[in-house]
Design a protein around this motif. Structure first.
Motif, PDB file in Angstrom:
ATOM      1  N   GLY A 156     -17.540 -29.584  76.150  1.00 50.62           N
ATOM      2  CA  GLY A 156     -18.488 -29.599  77.257  1.00 50.62           C
ATOM      3  C   GLY A 156     -19.492 -30.722  77.160  1.00 50.62           C
ATOM      4  N   THR A 157     -19.622 -31.301  75.975  1.00 50.56           N
ATOM      5  CA  THR A 157     -20.508 -32.451  75.763  1.00 50.56           C
ATOM      6  C   THR A 157     -20.257 -33.533  76.806  1.00 50.56           C
ATOM      7  OG1 THR A 157     -20.279 -32.012  73.391  1.00 50.56           O
ATOM      8  CG2 THR A 157     -21.279 -34.118  74.024  1.00 50.56           C
ATOM      9  N   PHE A 158     -18.986 -33.710  77.180  1.00 51.46           N
ATOM     10  CA  PHE A 158     -18.615 -34.856  78.010  1.00 51.46           C
ATOM     11  C   PHE A 158     -18.857 -34.640  79.501  1.00 51.46           C
ATOM     12  CE2 PHE A 158     -16.274 -35.600  74.054  1.00 51.46           C
ATOM     13  CZ  PHE A 158     -16.739 -36.880  73.784  1.00 51.46           C
ATOM     14  N   SER A 159     -19.594 -33.586  79.849  1.00 57.52           N
ATOM     15  CA  SER A 159     -20.036 -33.463  81.239  1.00 57.52           C
ATOM     16  C   SER A 159     -20.954 -34.622  81.606  1.00 57.52           C
ATOM     17  CB  SER A 159     -20.750 -32.133  81.469  1.00 57.52           C
ATOM     18  OG  SER A 159     -21.870 -32.014  80.606  1.00 57.52           O
ATOM     19  N   ILE A 160     -21.479 -35.310  80.578  1.00 57.91           N
ATOM     20  CA  ILE A 160     -22.357 -36.449  80.892  1.00 57.91           C
ATOM     21  C   ILE A 160     -21.580 -37.558  81.606  1.00 57.91           C
ATOM     22  CG2 ILE A 160     -24.013 -36.008  79.040  1.00 57.91           C
ATOM     23  CD1 ILE A 160     -22.805 -38.412  77.529  1.00 57.91           C
ATOM     24  N   ALA A 184     -13.479 -32.543  66.004  1.00 56.66           N
ATOM     25  CA  ALA A 184     -13.047 -32.911  64.651  1.00 56.66           C
ATOM     26  C   ALA A 184     -12.746 -34.395  64.516  1.00 56.66           C
ATOM     27  CB  ALA A 184     -11.815 -32.088  64.259  1.00 56.66           C
ATOM     28  N   GLN A 185     -12.833 -35.151  65.611  1.00 57.82           N
ATOM     29  CA  GLN A 185     -12.587 -36.593  65.566  1.00 57.82           C
ATOM     30  C   GLN A 185     -13.697 -37.372  66.258  1.00 57.82           C
ATOM     31  OE1 GLN A 185      -7.701 -36.763  65.185  1.00 57.82           O
ATOM     32  NE2 GLN A 185      -8.594 -37.239  67.146  1.00 57.82           N
ATOM     33  N   MET A 186     -14.909 -36.831  66.202  1.00 55.83           N
ATOM     34  CA  MET A 186     -16.060 -37.510  66.791  1.00 55.83           C
ATOM     35  C   MET A 186     -17.131 -37.739  65.730  1.00 55.83           C
ATOM     36  SD  MET A 186     -15.622 -38.266  69.972  1.00 55.83           S
ATOM     37  CE  MET A 186     -17.308 -38.506  70.542  1.00 55.83           C
ATOM     38  N   ARG A 195     -28.312 -29.546  73.484  1.00 56.40           N
ATOM     39  CA  ARG A 195     -27.678 -30.110  74.683  1.00 56.40           C
ATOM     40  C   ARG A 195     -26.203 -30.468  74.469  1.00 56.40           C
ATOM     41  NH1 ARG A 195     -30.435 -29.376  79.392  1.00 56.40           N
ATOM     42  NH2 ARG A 195     -32.636 -29.217  78.884  1.00 56.40           N
ATOM     43  N   LEU A 196     -25.677 -30.247  73.271  1.00 55.54           N
ATOM     44  CA  LEU A 196     -24.312 -30.698  72.981  1.00 55.54           C
ATOM     45  C   LEU A 196     -23.248 -29.955  73.783  1.00 55.54           C
ATOM     46  CD1 LEU A 196     -24.274 -31.306  69.113  1.00 55.54           C
ATOM     47  CD2 LEU A 196     -24.128 -33.003  70.942  1.00 55.54           C
ATOM     48  N   ASP A 197     -23.401 -28.632  73.932  1.00 54.69           N
ATOM     49  CA  ASP A 197     -22.412 -27.811  74.642  1.00 54.69           C
ATOM     50  C   ASP A 197     -21.007 -27.989  74.076  1.00 54.69           C
ATOM     51  OD1 ASP A 197     -24.287 -26.777  76.544  1.00 54.69           O
ATOM     52  OD2 ASP A 197     -24.205 -28.687  77.602  1.00 54.69           O
ATOM     53  N   ALA A 198     -20.935 -28.245  72.772  1.00 54.77           N
ATOM     54  CA  ALA A 198     -19.631 -28.508  72.154  1.00 54.77           C
ATOM     55  C   ALA A 198     -18.846 -27.231  71.876  1.00 54.77           C
ATOM     56  CB  ALA A 198     -19.834 -29.282  70.855  1.00 54.77           C
ATOM     57  N   LYS A 227     -18.031 -24.975  74.005  1.00 54.73           N
ATOM     58  CA  LYS A 227     -17.189 -24.552  75.118  1.00 54.73           C
ATOM     59  C   LYS A 227     -16.534 -25.763  75.764  1.00 54.73           C
ATOM     60  CE  LYS A 227     -21.482 -24.000  77.775  1.00 54.73           C
ATOM     61  NZ  LYS A 227     -22.270 -23.059  78.567  1.00 54.73           N
ATOM     62  N   SER A 228     -15.511 -25.498  76.546  1.00 50.52           N
ATOM     63  CA  SER A 228     -14.763 -26.596  77.156  1.00 50.52           C
ATOM     64  C   SER A 228     -15.549 -27.200  78.313  1.00 50.52           C
ATOM     65  CB  SER A 228     -13.414 -26.099  77.671  1.00 50.52           C
ATOM     66  OG  SER A 228     -13.586 -25.332  78.855  1.00 50.52           O
ATOM     67  N   LEU A 229     -15.161 -28.397  78.681  1.00 48.05           N
ATOM     68  CA  LEU A 229     -15.770 -29.067  79.818  1.00 48.05           C
ATOM     69  C   LEU A 229     -15.616 -28.229  81.082  1.00 48.05           C
ATOM     70  CD1 LEU A 229     -17.055 -31.574  81.123  1.00 48.05           C
ATOM     71  CD2 LEU A 229     -14.776 -32.597  81.228  1.00 48.05           C
ATOM     72  N   PHE A 230     -14.437 -27.663  81.292  1.00 47.16           N
ATOM     73  CA  PHE A 230     -14.189 -26.859  82.490  1.00 47.16           C
ATOM     74  C   PHE A 230     -15.104 -25.642  82.516  1.00 47.16           C
ATOM     75  CE2 PHE A 230     -11.925 -23.712  85.065  1.00 47.16           C
ATOM     76  CZ  PHE A 230     -11.649 -24.456  86.203  1.00 47.16           C
ATOM     77  N   ASP A 231     -15.234 -24.969  81.380  1.00 47.93           N
ATOM     78  CA  ASP A 231     -16.101 -23.782  81.312  1.00 47.93           C
ATOM     79  C   ASP A 231     -17.565 -24.170  81.491  1.00 47.93           C
ATOM     80  OD1 ASP A 231     -13.957 -22.111  80.983  1.00 47.93           O
ATOM     81  OD2 ASP A 231     -14.142 -21.976  78.801  1.00 47.93           O
ATOM     82  N   HIS A 232     -17.974 -25.271  80.874  1.00 50.32           N
ATOM     83  CA  HIS A 232     -19.368 -25.698  80.997  1.00 50.32           C
ATOM     84  C   HIS A 232     -19.734 -25.993  82.448  1.00 50.32           C
ATOM     85  CE1 HIS A 232     -23.184 -27.640  80.374  1.00 50.32           C
ATOM     86  NE2 HIS A 232     -22.732 -28.752  80.938  1.00 50.32           N
ATOM     87  N   LEU A 233     -18.836 -26.640  83.191  1.00 47.18           N
ATOM     88  CA  LEU A 233     -19.141 -26.959  84.590  1.00 47.18           C
ATOM     89  C   LEU A 233     -19.190 -25.708  85.457  1.00 47.18           C
ATOM     90  CD1 LEU A 233     -19.700 -29.745  85.950  1.00 47.18           C
ATOM     91  CD2 LEU A 233     -18.827 -29.876  83.622  1.00 47.18           C
TER      92      LEU A 233
END
Length: 499
Positions: A201-205, A445-447, A161-164, A166-172
């Motif tokens: 893309g993780t941050f779509s949450i 790289a910073q999470m 479920r991470l979707d890391a 790809k980018s948030l824009f691409d994931h949406l």
């Protein structure tokens, strides 16, 4: 004898830790350099007008409730919290005015009016993102001390479920083809100070959290949360020492021993919690020899969020148009974001957030008057922008956008109180490293284990809370950082946390 905890800074992370630990029997002392509590989550008063200095969105209110419950309190006894609905008014790049709402039936109508055929995909978004939320939130409630934490069942089960990748824009794009509609669900990357085209893309949450859980406003502003936490700490016998800056965190034998205050006093403690801005604290409070992983050079090389240009306006009237929260998108949003995060220049057409809080909360201004809080994402201080030279013209540009695009006609003639905060001010006056108001960037790289640890890894006896440590910036995650660090301290002392 009570064990002693000394906390550097009375921001939301330090206050959360103070609430929890004081309720567990610790002697808590918080040392705050300013004359007010809350850090960036404090109030700003201009004449008869009261503003939140920083955060204006309260989400995941259940985390706040958990903190109060740990302390044997109820939020309703300290705060009057209202749900905001519609969530916000979005003035999209295509000129459409879109009002997302927590009410599913109304949201379907709003979607079909503006984006015919999108409501089915919206329901899919809610279903799938809830699964992600349920999988990821437990991963954000525990510390990451080593790579071994990646091999625990909790994290492994969340990986799909991470979707890391790809980018948030691409994931949406999985849900929404229309670019403007996609932006309505990706602009939340600004809470992390990042571009939707670079944010994982993780941050779509985050957009799911808003749509699925709602957005809230405590009467009096989000700063009232800080004041309520301070009350609980004092009720538990703790102390908050205002105008008491810390000069140095004293380290000996790879252990944080005490705090040296600016007044020359040394404060000994069993545990030290640092709630000051991470980059500023490392550079100014800890000698470089004790932080080889975070030398001045290494700190400078890290990726940081954008900054913000702020206007706090006291008005002699109340504008009843729009919503409590309003996002005025640039006509070319990607160009605007690239100006901020890649080119480090001021956009010719910036995006603007406007909070018209008196629509919900009349306590913030005298009758018939109102506050207007304006935030513009801009480059951090890695840029070469001369803010003393630029701020007047930029302020005038923003006022023009608010009037023309936002519908707040004639606002310039109704301003009776005003304050500007630039990125340079965030750094020089508020001790925000590089003026990066959302702290370290939230790239992969910073999470997690790659972010400064809650149990500080450079020496023992020191714990971190705030946006610069795990889980990251934003009030709910900062509250979680306070919970995590408190739990680590309790476990170290052989006390069952109970949460």
């Amino acid at each position: 004898m009570k064990k002693k905890v000394a906390i550097v800074g009375a921001g939301p992370g330090g206050l959360t830790a103070g609430v929890i630990l004081s309720s567990k029997g610790y002697q808590v002392d918080i040392y705050e350099k300013n004359e007010y509590i809350g850090g960036r989550n404090s109030s700003l008063v201009l004449g008869d007008f009261k503003f939140d200095l920083g955060p204006t969105f309260l989400m995941m209110d259940f985390i706040l409730e958990e903190v109060f419950e740990i302390a044997g309190r109820k939020t309703k006894d300290y705060l009057d919290i209202k749900r905001i609905d519609p969530l916000y008014r979005l003035l999209l790049p295509n000129g459409r005015e879109f009002y997302p709402t927590y009410d599913l039936e109304k949201m379907e109508t709003e979607l079909e009016t503006n984006f015919p055929g999108a409501s089915a995909k919206y329901k899919e978004f809610l279903r799938e993102e809830k699964k992600k939320f349920d999988a990821l939130v437990p991963c954000l409630q525990v510390p990451y001390d080593s790579f071994a934490d990646f091999f625990k069942a909790r994290f492994i089960s969340a990986i799909p479920r991470l979707d890391a990748h790809k980018s948030l824009f691409d994931h949406l794009g999985r849900y929404f083809e229309d670019e403007n509609l996609r932006l309505a669900f990706t602009f939340q990357a600004k809470y992390l100070g990042m571009s939707p085209w670079e944010c994982p893309g993780t941050f779509s949450i985050i957009s799911y959290i808003e749509h699925g859980g709602g957005i809230y406003h405590p009467i009096g502003g989000l700063n009232e949360i800080s004041k309520a936490m301070a009350r609980i700490i004092e009720e538990n016998g703790g102390s908050i020492h205002l105008e008491m800056p810390v000069k140095e965190l004293l380290v000996k034998d790879k252990k944080a021993q005490s705090l040296l205050l600016e007044n020359g006093e040394t404060v000994n403690a069993d545990h030290i919690i640092v709630n000051a801005d991470f980059g500023h604290a490392m550079k100014n409070l800890v000698k470089e020899e004790f932080r080889p992983k975070y030398t001045d050079e290494k700190l400078c090389q890290k990726k940081y969020s954008c900054s913000t240009f702020m206007l706090y306006l006291g008005l002699d009237k109340l504008y009843e148009c729009g919503s409590h929260h309003n996002i005025l998108f640039s006509k070319d949003y990607k160009e605007n974001i690239d100006d901020i995060s890649k080119r480090f220049v001021l956009s010719k057409d910036p995006s603007v957030y406007v909070q018209n809080a008196c629509l919900t909360d009349p306590t913030l201004a005298p009758a018939g008057k109102s506050t207007m809080y304006v935030l513009v994402p801009v480059p951090n201080n890695n840029s070469s922008i001369d803010w003393e030279k630029e701020k007047k013209a930029f302020r005038d540009k923003i006022i023009g956008i608010i009037e023309e695009r936002g519908g707040y006609s004639g606002i310039a003639s109704h301003i009776v109180e005003e304050k500007i905060i630039t990125p340079a001010d965030w750094e020089s006056e508020r001790s925000v490293y590089k003026g990066a108001t959302f702290n370290l960037a939230h790239n992969i790289a910073q999470m997690l284990v790659f972010r400064p640890h809650n149990r500080f890894e450079e020496f023992s006896g020191c714990y971190l809370v705030g946006g610069g440590t795990h889980p990251g910036s934003g009030l709910p995650t900062i509250y979680e950082s306070g919970k995590i660090s408190s739990r680590l301290i309790l476990e170290e002392d052989g006390v069952e946390p109970g949460f």
